[in-house]
Design a protein around this motif. Structure first.
Motif, short mmCIF file in Angstrom:
data_model
loop_
_atom_site.label_atom_id
_atom_site.label_comp_id
_atom_site.label_asym_id
_atom_site.label_seq_id
_atom_site.Cartn_x
_atom_site.Cartn_y
_atom_site.Cartn_z
N LEU A 96 0.82 -1.22 0.00
CA LEU A 96 0.00 0.00 0.00
C LEU A 96 0.86 1.27 0.00
O LEU A 96 0.42 2.31 -0.48
CB LEU A 96 -0.95 0.01 1.21
CG LEU A 96 -2.08 -1.02 1.19
CD1 LEU A 96 -2.91 -0.92 2.46
CD2 LEU A 96 -2.97 -0.84 -0.04
N ARG A 97 2.07 1.16 0.54
CA ARG A 97 2.94 2.36 0.56
C ARG A 97 3.30 2.82 -0.85
O ARG A 97 3.60 3.98 -1.07
CB ARG A 97 4.21 2.07 1.38
CG ARG A 97 3.96 2.24 2.89
CD ARG A 97 5.27 2.29 3.69
NE ARG A 97 5.87 0.96 3.83
CZ ARG A 97 5.59 0.10 4.82
NH1 ARG A 97 4.72 0.44 5.76
NH2 ARG A 97 6.17 -1.07 4.87
N THR A 98 3.22 1.89 -1.81
CA THR A 98 3.52 2.27 -3.20
C THR A 98 2.25 2.63 -3.97
O THR A 98 2.32 2.92 -5.16
CB THR A 98 4.20 1.09 -3.94
OG1 THR A 98 3.21 0.06 -4.14
CG2 THR A 98 5.36 0.52 -3.15
N CYS A 99 1.10 2.59 -3.29
CA CYS A 99 -0.19 2.80 -3.97
C CYS A 99 -0.61 4.27 -3.83
O CYS A 99 -0.74 4.77 -2.70
CB CYS A 99 -1.23 1.87 -3.34
SG CYS A 99 -2.90 2.16 -3.94
N MET A 152 -8.66 2.94 -10.89
CA MET A 152 -9.37 1.65 -10.84
C MET A 152 -8.40 0.51 -11.16
O MET A 152 -8.41 -0.53 -10.49
CB MET A 152 -10.54 1.63 -11.83
CG MET A 152 -11.70 2.56 -11.47
SD MET A 152 -12.60 2.08 -9.96
CE MET A 152 -13.96 1.18 -10.67
N ASN A 153 -7.56 0.73 -12.17
CA ASN A 153 -6.59 -0.31 -12.54
C ASN A 153 -5.58 -0.57 -11.43
O ASN A 153 -5.22 -1.71 -11.15
CB ASN A 153 -5.86 0.08 -13.83
CG ASN A 153 -6.79 0.01 -15.02
OD1 ASN A 153 -7.81 -0.69 -14.98
ND2 ASN A 153 -6.47 0.76 -16.08
N ILE A 154 -5.11 0.52 -10.82
CA ILE A 154 -4.13 0.37 -9.74
C ILE A 154 -4.72 -0.44 -8.59
O ILE A 154 -4.12 -1.39 -8.08
CB ILE A 154 -3.66 1.76 -9.24
CG1 ILE A 154 -2.76 2.40 -10.30
CG2 ILE A 154 -2.93 1.65 -7.90
CD1 ILE A 154 -2.48 3.88 -10.06
N VAL A 155 -5.95 -0.06 -8.18
CA VAL A 155 -6.57 -0.75 -7.04
C VAL A 155 -6.86 -2.20 -7.39
O VAL A 155 -6.68 -3.10 -6.57
CB VAL A 155 -7.83 0.01 -6.57
CG1 VAL A 155 -8.58 -0.81 -5.53
CG2 VAL A 155 -7.44 1.36 -5.99
N GLU A 156 -7.28 -2.41 -8.61
CA GLU A 156 -7.54 -3.80 -9.02
C GLU A 156 -6.28 -4.64 -8.89
O GLU A 156 -6.33 -5.78 -8.41
CB GLU A 156 -8.05 -3.81 -10.47
CG GLU A 156 -8.74 -5.12 -10.81
CD GLU A 156 -9.33 -5.11 -12.22
OE1 GLU A 156 -9.83 -4.04 -12.65
OE2 GLU A 156 -9.27 -6.16 -12.87
N ALA A 157 -5.15 -4.06 -9.28
CA ALA A 157 -3.89 -4.80 -9.19
C ALA A 157 -3.48 -5.03 -7.73
O ALA A 157 -3.03 -6.13 -7.37
CB ALA A 157 -2.80 -4.04 -9.94
N VAL A 158 -3.66 -4.02 -6.89
CA VAL A 158 -3.32 -4.19 -5.46
C VAL A 158 -4.21 -5.28 -4.85
O VAL A 158 -3.75 -6.14 -4.09
CB VAL A 158 -3.51 -2.86 -4.68
CG1 VAL A 158 -3.29 -3.08 -3.19
CG2 VAL A 158 -2.57 -1.79 -5.20
N ASN A 159 -5.48 -5.24 -5.21
CA ASN A 159 -6.43 -6.22 -4.69
C ASN A 159 -6.05 -7.63 -5.14
O ASN A 159 -6.10 -8.58 -4.34
CB ASN A 159 -7.84 -5.86 -5.17
CG ASN A 159 -8.93 -6.64 -4.44
OD1 ASN A 159 -8.74 -7.06 -3.29
ND2 ASN A 159 -10.05 -6.84 -5.09
N LYS A 160 -5.68 -7.76 -6.39
CA LYS A 160 -5.24 -9.06 -6.90
C LYS A 160 -4.05 -9.58 -6.12
O LYS A 160 -4.00 -10.76 -5.77
CB LYS A 160 -4.81 -8.92 -8.37
CG LYS A 160 -5.85 -9.39 -9.35
CD LYS A 160 -5.24 -9.47 -10.75
CE LYS A 160 -6.35 -9.69 -11.77
NZ LYS A 160 -5.89 -9.40 -13.12
N ARG A 161 -3.09 -8.69 -5.86
CA ARG A 161 -1.91 -9.13 -5.11
C ARG A 161 -2.29 -9.51 -3.67
O ARG A 161 -1.76 -10.47 -3.11
CB ARG A 161 -0.84 -8.03 -5.10
CG ARG A 161 -0.16 -7.82 -6.45
CD ARG A 161 1.12 -6.99 -6.34
NE ARG A 161 0.88 -5.61 -5.93
CZ ARG A 161 0.60 -4.60 -6.77
NH1 ARG A 161 0.50 -4.82 -8.07
NH2 ARG A 161 0.41 -3.38 -6.31
N LEU A 162 -3.22 -8.75 -3.09
CA LEU A 162 -3.68 -9.07 -1.72
C LEU A 162 -4.30 -10.46 -1.67
O LEU A 162 -4.01 -11.28 -0.78
CB LEU A 162 -4.71 -8.01 -1.28
CG LEU A 162 -5.45 -8.30 0.02
CD1 LEU A 162 -4.49 -8.29 1.21
CD2 LEU A 162 -6.57 -7.28 0.26
N ILE A 163 -5.16 -10.74 -2.65
CA ILE A 163 -5.84 -12.04 -2.68
C ILE A 163 -4.82 -13.16 -2.89
O ILE A 163 -4.87 -14.19 -2.20
CB ILE A 163 -6.90 -12.03 -3.80
CG1 ILE A 163 -8.07 -11.10 -3.41
CG2 ILE A 163 -7.42 -13.43 -4.09
CD1 ILE A 163 -8.98 -10.73 -4.56
#
Lengths: 461, 461
Positions: free
Chosen positions: A363-366, A395-406
């Motif tokens: 998240l620090r890079t988000c 939206m794309n950034i958050v989608e990618a962060v969410n994917k990595r979280l999952i």
């Protein structure tokens, strides 16, 4: 994303109107109310909306859905966050909030029977005079039917379990228009397949819940809440992990990271130290609560926690938990015009500190503001993003962060969702998590809802 | 009762032997071991028995079952009591007791992963040094796979829940020979349908369990047991009902009626007062246990209980609970040459005293010796009959008493079985209890096991 394969044809709408008259809402302004969600998903209007007033309304509408082959989307308070009620394939939304009777409170059996539209806060208001309460608390003032459908849990789950544990039985309208009771009121049963458990968490894809039998609990003799700030998130998480491993029966143990505390202070006009913080609640007899507090204080101190700040009076506790429940809105409103994107994962408790650490680093890079809060006692936490819905890049950034979280949670043998459900947002994640088990779910869906009329396109395609 | 529709043909047996060699048991003496049950059901020999040594053995046998269309009957310790493992339609029994590895103990996550043939006492022996235990205790030293399959519970369920609550996930060989994992190791999940819950309690009719992920608990700091005799059964029952309603977290609360105590005294050479009696166990910190004991003593006294007789040392507690666990054999052996017929029902706790009262009145007219014992804290109790298996008249009498017991429980909104399962003994009772919900179970069975190879004829016809 939208297809028409669940749409109600003009003939279907005409036929339903013939039966329900003006009670079938077809104006776009009305339909728009039911096409949006609490979160970042694009709205999709249902073809019509029925505000059901009775179980018979539900049965009749299911019969129309069979005859005209359209999708039926059950709707409660609309507080789900994975697009669980968005009619992505068209169809008719059935609003069950009018089915809001508390049918029976069996105080000597410690259970009650309610209609699905009853909201959890209203239920607890009703129960209070009898010294009873229903513990499941997902934050939002959701309906009991919606909570059963998403297998909700929330802040009290660490002690009282989730809807999986607290629903004793359901009455469901099935695809053939029958009213089926999934179990009787005994506290346990070994009588055949656990249909109650199957319907709980099925997100309205197997039938429409028209009655819920819930476990109740006595209001604890003593309730005490406390707040404790930590130097590090890891210290806070580690404290909860240790107290769970020791078996301390804490009722609530919630983490809010430093940014979340900032957001809460601003939104709820409070003055917590802007550090990673735990909110606790202790339930029990005076002696048991005193004992829990002693153990938890010791563990917290050893992990870099400050003094406990107490909230013992009801008013003070309410301020505290209201702030916790508003944390989502506090984050969303960090930026004007933003919307929320709330995600949640759950991992085995021994891996929780690692999972949160790695997520914080990510998240620090988000560039999109994001907070962490969660039910640490269950290994479950949320990331809430305050996102500009017009920005494809965000939206794309958050989608990618969410994917990595999952992916991180699954790699730690955890799940892509502890309590929000799959809806439309996590269908791919479910496949990643459970692989060919999802085929079994599809077979069950086809067996119970052969025409696919119930909440089409949710959980899996 | 036996039909041949699940039988393995001579060609099938020949083919299986070609693969497994001598490991496929075909001698009548071997098969006879697997055709009987702990209870009153007539034995039926399987066509052959495979003592599985690996998951691959299971997968291979499932493939043969598909090719040759025979029934597969999973078998653990053979301690079920509703004929759950009797091959009534023929077929091949697969003995899973050789799959007995403890694969992982994740102590910091409070869970473990075991093969289905691990017995619960062995698991607890293995866990003891790590300060952990697995609480579910159905009395018999059953296998974990069997306990999952019948949704077992037992004496600790009032505090720790049943297998429904304590199984986190399963690995299952499905009808198409795939190995499917039903969930990950997180403590809770909202990821799709609850397949774990569906397989738990499905009595081997949906697939063969080859791995079980179980919740564990820390061994309590203090454990204390006590025995308290009452003037009346109602006084004993009422005591437990009151303490449950007060939310006292008692770990065990077991009733034994006066005849059961007589039988236990005789069988286990003990000297309890021959009156309706409660066996208690308390878990927790010293302060919490002291508090529980004070409350429970007060309630018991008010309901006509005598002084508590304590068992605090491990040896004394073991004597007590060994006697409780042997209660079934104590009853069966009230008459030489008799066999046991064990039944169980579960009702909402507020109706428990009435249900036991009416059952006792019924038993007073029954010429077959019968005892009542049970897990009163869950509203669950057993009637055990000591029956002459050669007497049709006794079988008919007990069948009629059992029918009335089940009807009584259902009329009180309870279930025909709290923990034994349906097997072959309660298929009619399941229909009486859940009506058209059983059709949904049938649809699920057909969807997951389309050829009907798994434990044919159990739960429903």
């Amino acid at each position: 994303m939208r297809t028409q394969n669940g749409s109600a044809s003009p003939e279907a709408i005409h036929a339903i109107q013939g039966h329900f008259g003006d009670r079938l809402l077809t104006l776009p302004t009305h339909r728009a109310e039911y096409g949006k969600s609490e979160c970042h998903f694009e709205p999709v209007l249902p073809d019509a909306v029925l505000r059901a007033q009775s179980v018979d309304d539900v049965v009749q509408l299911v019969k129309f859905a069979n005859e005209y082959r359209f999708s039926l989307i059950p709707y409660g308070a609309g507080t789900s966050v994975e697009g669980n009620t968005i009619p992505i394939h068209g169809g008719v939304t059935i609003d069950l909030s009018g089915l809001d009777r508390i049918i029976a409170v069996n105080s000597s059996d410690l259970d009650c029977v309610v209609e699905p539209g009853v909201r959890r806060e209203d239920l607890n208001l009703h129960l209070r005079d009898q010294g009873l309460f229903f513990p499941i608390d997902p934050g939002a003032n959701a309906t009991i039917g919606g909570m059963a459908s998403t297998r909700a849990s929330g802040t009290n789950a660490v002690r009282y379990g989730t809807m999986r544990d607290c629903v004793l039985g359901l009455k469901v309208v099935t695809a053939d228009g029958k009213i089926v009771r999934t179990s009787r009121r005994a506290k346990k049963s070994a009588a055949g397949y656990d249909l109650t458990g199957l319907f709980v968490g099925s997100e309205g894809t197997l039938g429409i819940v028209v009655e819920v039998n819930l476990k109740l609990f006595g209001i604890p003799e003593t309730i005490s809440s406390a707040v404790c700030a930590f130097e590090t998130t890891r210290g806070a998480v580690q404290s909860v992990v240790e107290l769970i491993q020791l078996g301390v029966p804490v009722a609530r143990a919630e983490i809010l990271d430093d940014l979340q505390i900032q957001a809460v202070n601003k939104w709820s006009k409070l003055e917590f130290a802007e550090k990673p913080t735990l909110f606790f609640e202790f339930h029990g007899s005076p002696a048991s609560v005193a004992e829990q507090i002693e153990i938890v204080s010791g563990i917290s101190k050893a992990n870099g926690g400050t003094e406990f700040r107490w909230a013992e009076r009801l008013e003070d506790r309410n301020v505290l938990w209201k702030a916790r429940h508003d944390a989502y809105y506090a984050t969303v409103n960090l930026r004007p015009g933003a919307v929320g994107w709330a995600t949640d994962v759950c991992v085995p408790i021994g891996s929780l500190a690692q999972c949160i650490d790695e997520t914080q680093a990510d998240l620090r890079t988000c560039p999109v503001p994001a907070t962490i809060l969660g039910h640490v006692g269950d290994g479950n936490f949320h990331v809430v993003f305050s996102i500009d819905p017009r920005s494809d890049s965000e939206m794309n950034i958050v989608e990618a962060v969410n994917k990595r979280l999952i992916a991180r949670a699954i790699a730690l043998d955890g799940t892509c969702t502890g309590e929000h459900g799959i809806g439309i947002g996590k269908k791919k994640a479910l496949e990643d998590e459970l692989g060919c088990a999802v085929d079994i779910m599809r077979r069950i869906k086809s067996a119970i809802d052969p025409l696919g009329i119930f909440n089409t396109g949710k959980i899996f395609s």
